[in-house]
Design a protein around this motif. Sequence first.
Motif, short mmCIF file in Angstrom:
data_model
loop_
_atom_site.label_atom_id
_atom_site.label_comp_id
_atom_site.label_asym_id
_atom_site.label_seq_id
_atom_site.Cartn_x
_atom_site.Cartn_y
_atom_site.Cartn_z
N ASN A 707 0.78 -1.30 0.05
CA ASN A 707 0.10 -0.14 -0.03
C ASN A 707 0.90 1.42 -0.03
O ASN A 707 0.32 2.32 0.26
CB ASN A 707 -0.96 0.15 1.16
CG ASN A 707 -1.57 -1.15 1.38
OD1 ASN A 707 -2.23 -1.72 0.11
ND2 ASN A 707 -1.86 -1.97 2.41
N LEU A 708 2.01 1.23 -0.58
CA LEU A 708 3.01 2.31 -0.31
C LEU A 708 2.77 3.43 -1.16
O LEU A 708 2.57 4.64 -0.70
CB LEU A 708 4.35 2.03 -0.83
CG LEU A 708 5.20 1.27 0.33
CD1 LEU A 708 6.75 0.89 -0.18
CD2 LEU A 708 5.43 2.25 1.52
N ASP A 709 1.98 3.15 -2.62
CA ASP A 709 1.73 4.09 -3.27
C ASP A 709 0.31 4.84 -2.78
O ASP A 709 0.17 6.05 -2.88
CB ASP A 709 1.17 3.51 -4.78
CG ASP A 709 0.32 2.58 -4.66
OD1 ASP A 709 0.14 1.99 -3.46
OD2 ASP A 709 -0.12 1.79 -5.62
N LYS A 712 1.66 7.26 0.06
CA LYS A 712 2.34 8.33 -0.54
C LYS A 712 1.38 9.42 -1.20
O LYS A 712 1.63 10.63 -0.75
CB LYS A 712 3.37 8.03 -1.78
CG LYS A 712 4.73 7.16 -1.13
CD LYS A 712 5.66 6.96 -2.22
CE LYS A 712 6.72 6.16 -1.69
NZ LYS A 712 7.64 5.73 -2.85
N LYS A 713 0.29 8.89 -1.46
CA LYS A 713 -0.50 9.93 -2.28
C LYS A 713 -1.40 10.49 -0.96
O LYS A 713 -1.70 11.84 -1.18
CB LYS A 713 -1.66 8.99 -3.02
CG LYS A 713 -1.81 9.53 -4.36
CD LYS A 713 -3.04 8.46 -5.17
CE LYS A 713 -2.79 8.28 -6.34
NZ LYS A 713 -3.80 7.31 -7.00
N LYS A 716 1.09 13.05 0.22
CA LYS A 716 1.58 14.12 -0.71
C LYS A 716 1.02 15.59 -0.52
O LYS A 716 -0.36 15.50 -0.17
CB LYS A 716 1.09 13.74 -2.09
CG LYS A 716 1.94 14.48 -3.26
CD LYS A 716 1.82 13.80 -4.46
CE LYS A 716 2.65 14.64 -5.69
NZ LYS A 716 2.27 14.21 -7.02
N SER A 792 10.13 2.20 1.95
CA SER A 792 10.32 2.70 0.66
C SER A 792 11.51 2.53 -0.02
O SER A 792 11.58 2.45 -1.26
CB SER A 792 10.49 4.47 1.37
OG SER A 792 9.27 4.87 1.97
N GLU A 795 10.85 -0.75 -1.58
CA GLU A 795 10.28 -0.45 -2.92
C GLU A 795 11.18 0.00 -4.22
O GLU A 795 11.13 -0.47 -5.33
CB GLU A 795 9.06 0.53 -2.69
CG GLU A 795 8.32 0.38 -4.03
CD GLU A 795 7.35 1.73 -4.13
OE1 GLU A 795 6.01 1.50 -4.71
OE2 GLU A 795 7.59 2.92 -3.37
N ARG A 799 12.26 -2.03 -7.53
CA ARG A 799 11.83 -1.49 -8.88
C ARG A 799 13.04 -1.44 -9.62
O ARG A 799 13.03 -1.46 -10.93
CB ARG A 799 11.40 0.13 -8.57
CG ARG A 799 10.09 0.53 -8.31
CD ARG A 799 9.65 1.73 -8.23
NE ARG A 799 8.28 2.02 -7.83
CZ ARG A 799 7.25 1.93 -8.52
NH1 ARG A 799 7.18 1.48 -9.81
NH2 ARG A 799 6.09 2.14 -8.03
N LYS A 841 3.34 -7.16 -8.00
CA LYS A 841 2.79 -5.99 -8.20
C LYS A 841 3.42 -5.30 -9.07
O LYS A 841 2.96 -4.38 -10.09
CB LYS A 841 2.35 -5.27 -6.74
CG LYS A 841 1.63 -3.88 -7.04
CD LYS A 841 1.30 -3.52 -5.58
CE LYS A 841 0.78 -2.01 -5.89
NZ LYS A 841 0.22 -1.47 -4.59
N LEU A 842 5.09 -4.87 -8.90
CA LEU A 842 5.61 -3.93 -9.80
C LEU A 842 5.95 -4.60 -11.07
O LEU A 842 6.04 -3.90 -12.13
CB LEU A 842 7.03 -3.62 -9.04
CG LEU A 842 6.95 -3.08 -7.51
CD1 LEU A 842 8.29 -2.86 -6.85
CD2 LEU A 842 6.33 -1.50 -7.72
#
Length: 890
Positions: A707-709, A712-713, A716, A792, A795, A799, A841-842
Amino acid sequence: MAREGAGLFAAFRVLGRFSGHVPHVLRYHGRHREFYLAAAVGRSVHTYNVKKLGIVAVSNTLPQDITCLAADRMLVFASYDNILHAFARNKEVVHTYEGHKARIHLLQPFGDHVISVDVDSVLIVWNIQSEEEYLQIDFDKATFAVSALLHPSTYLNKILLGSEQGTLQLWNIRSNKLLYSFPGWDLAVTTLEQAPAVDVVAVGLVSGHIIVHNIKFDETLMKFQQDWGPITAISFRTDGHPVMAAGSPVGHIALWDLEEKKLMCQMQDAHSTAIAGMTFVPGEPLLVTNGADNALRVWIFDGPGGAGRVLRSRMGHSAPPTKIRYHGQSGEQILSAGQDGTLQSFSTVHEKFNKSLGRGSINKKKSKKKGLKLDTMALPPITAFASEVAHQSDWDGIVACHQGYITCTTWNYQKTSMGAHKLRPEEFSKHKPIDIYATAVDITSCGNFAVIGMSTGQVDVYNMQSGIHRGRYGKETAHEGAIRGVAVDGLNQLVITAGSEGLIKFWKFKTKDLVYSTELCSSPSGILLHRDSGILGIAFDDFTISVLDIETRKIVRTFSGHHGRINDMTFSPDGRWLITSSMDCSIKTWDLPSGCLIDCFLVDSAAVSLTMSPTGDFLASAHVDDLGIYLWSNRSLYSLVSLRPLPADYEPSLVTLPSTCPMQDVDVSGDEEPCDEMIEYVSPEQLGEQLVTLSLLPESRWKNLLNLDVIKKKNKPREPPKVPKSAPFFIPTLPGLIPRYIPPEEENDTQSKVVNLGVLAQKSDFYIHLEEALSTNEYKAPLDLLKSLGPSNIEVELRGLAPEGGGSMKVMLSFLRMIGVMLNKKYNFELAQAYLALFLKLHLKILSSEPKLLEELSKLLMQLEETWIHLRALFNQSLCVLTYMKSALL
């Protein structure tokens, strides 16, 4: 042999010891303007203030019991056997005098010297400071055996000696000359005491005569006689009343009026044993006495008739205690029943809270009239008792059985006296049989009922408030043999009885019905119930111990290892330990969950009774032929103690009993090597290969990886923070007649910020480790690196494994193999799931287009399914058992 003090229990201090057979010493402290009393108790000297009888100092212990005591202005002298010691500040030994061949029995401080006489009639004068002999005089025991010693007031360098032959001698110890021999009275002299008048000395004789004699003219001034045997002590009042007091071996004190030369009054039963020491406080109507009955008393003479009354006292048992139990849940009072017939309460906090509930008596009023010595109404000593605090302010809270006696007595803790009721079966109310007696007793946790077991096998219930008989278990008797123990559970549901025929029976408390009966392997000698956990300890005549669970009614543990009769048992408050004492002089601690012996130590005399504090801080013990109650501190509460099972060849160490002073815990980290047992245990990463092991990482490091994205959202900011543009020093204007300012330029940022990371990216440590692992197949280094990173960073690293992030297919394959190794070995299980989920997921698009990666993923899928099926079966099994327990048992 194991080190002393390195076990579970450390010697702490002794309660209930105040006096012995050695006469006390009274001292005056000039600066404090106060009188102090020094008494020998076992191996140490206690110092009390006379004002409150509060203990102010306890000396260090000597190697043996003190047999003689004396004091001057600065030092206290104490001797044992043939060695004399001097204590400074009532505490530490500063001088030792060795030279006698026999036991010292008389001491007399003499200015800068101290005189000691031994039983072989050798008199030595010691120089106090240099510890050297100044003079030695040897007397012939056949003609002059020294039995008393006195320095007459104002007689410079002279001492008066009394003998067993009856003659007296006056010596000058400076010139070593015999100045005068007194013919005496042909009776052994037991004591010599200086009268308030100069030249006058009181001589106590073995016949009970007291001669008040003028030693200047060798004339007898007056003569008295008491009928109670030899004179043990003499003292004179110095507050204006011409009174002399004399002590006797039976504990009576006679007071004589010296003006009228007659007996003034008697103080009968001042002590229950011989009067050891007796001193009038100078200038005050106070008499201090001590005796071998373990009592110190201060009497005040302020009433008519001249007799004294007890102003203050400190007393313990005059005969050894036989049964001790903590009273209440505070862990501050210990009830103790002694062979002297008394029931006493000792405080673990301060002696001023001690109290005596008195002696058991058939008829209290008649007993008081008869006095202590002639009391035919006194009950025999208490053998067993039970106490409860629930209703102790409303009615009696203690019930006790007496040795060989059918009637049980109740006692009131609040009133500190015997209670209102005598509990015995109705059929014996008219006559008392000799061969039937009460053997076991228990009191319910509500304090309303007492359950009493008899030697005939009867078990009766009585109401504690009214004393009324409330029923009997069984038709006639509950057991065929004598009752060895009774216990009531915490909710008054069950009564458990043990008989000497080898049966344990469970009865309904209210209906008196038999619920269950079980046969034991041997005859039980006693039982003890831990009410909170429902665990019953059973001691057997064959020296073994069993533990029975009253829920399942099965024996769950059996312990053997004692080589003598089990005297007593006690549970720790949490029910984990059972501590037992036996006639083999050992005290053993058994760990019930593991079923092992975890501690064992030996004592000089066997512990007859044990009790553990409800707060778990102390173990208390009473010993054979010992008047004290000894406290042992539980070292597991304040230091690192090994609670591992003791080896089969363990040699228990002999531990000395505690003294009055709280002992310092033995420092294990001293000169000796550190104990091998206490090496700190380091848990392996995985206990067994078939077990699934989780990592020790906090959830925050792996739970939110997917759920990092979203995070981050959420975190932000709505718009990036703007830096305010600094104003120019001169504000620019447009050229023209009307002054107008130039508007600020709008920033047009048209430069592209898209960077091809693949070109610029440098290989990370994780990437390098994964590359290396392809050839070595060792994935520990990359896994440890990943475990140390935050969510973070993890991730970013994952990536970077894809080709567009600067990675390669080889490294992605290596990562999947790392997950495979983790699933194979079944460790860091939750991390493997989290890392794999994020990776999928990535890089799902790349993975689906690469056959090599797809092949590796299908292997992982099989591993995952296999592990999850196994785990799901275990989870379901546990949930089933839990649901059954909740529905069926609650």
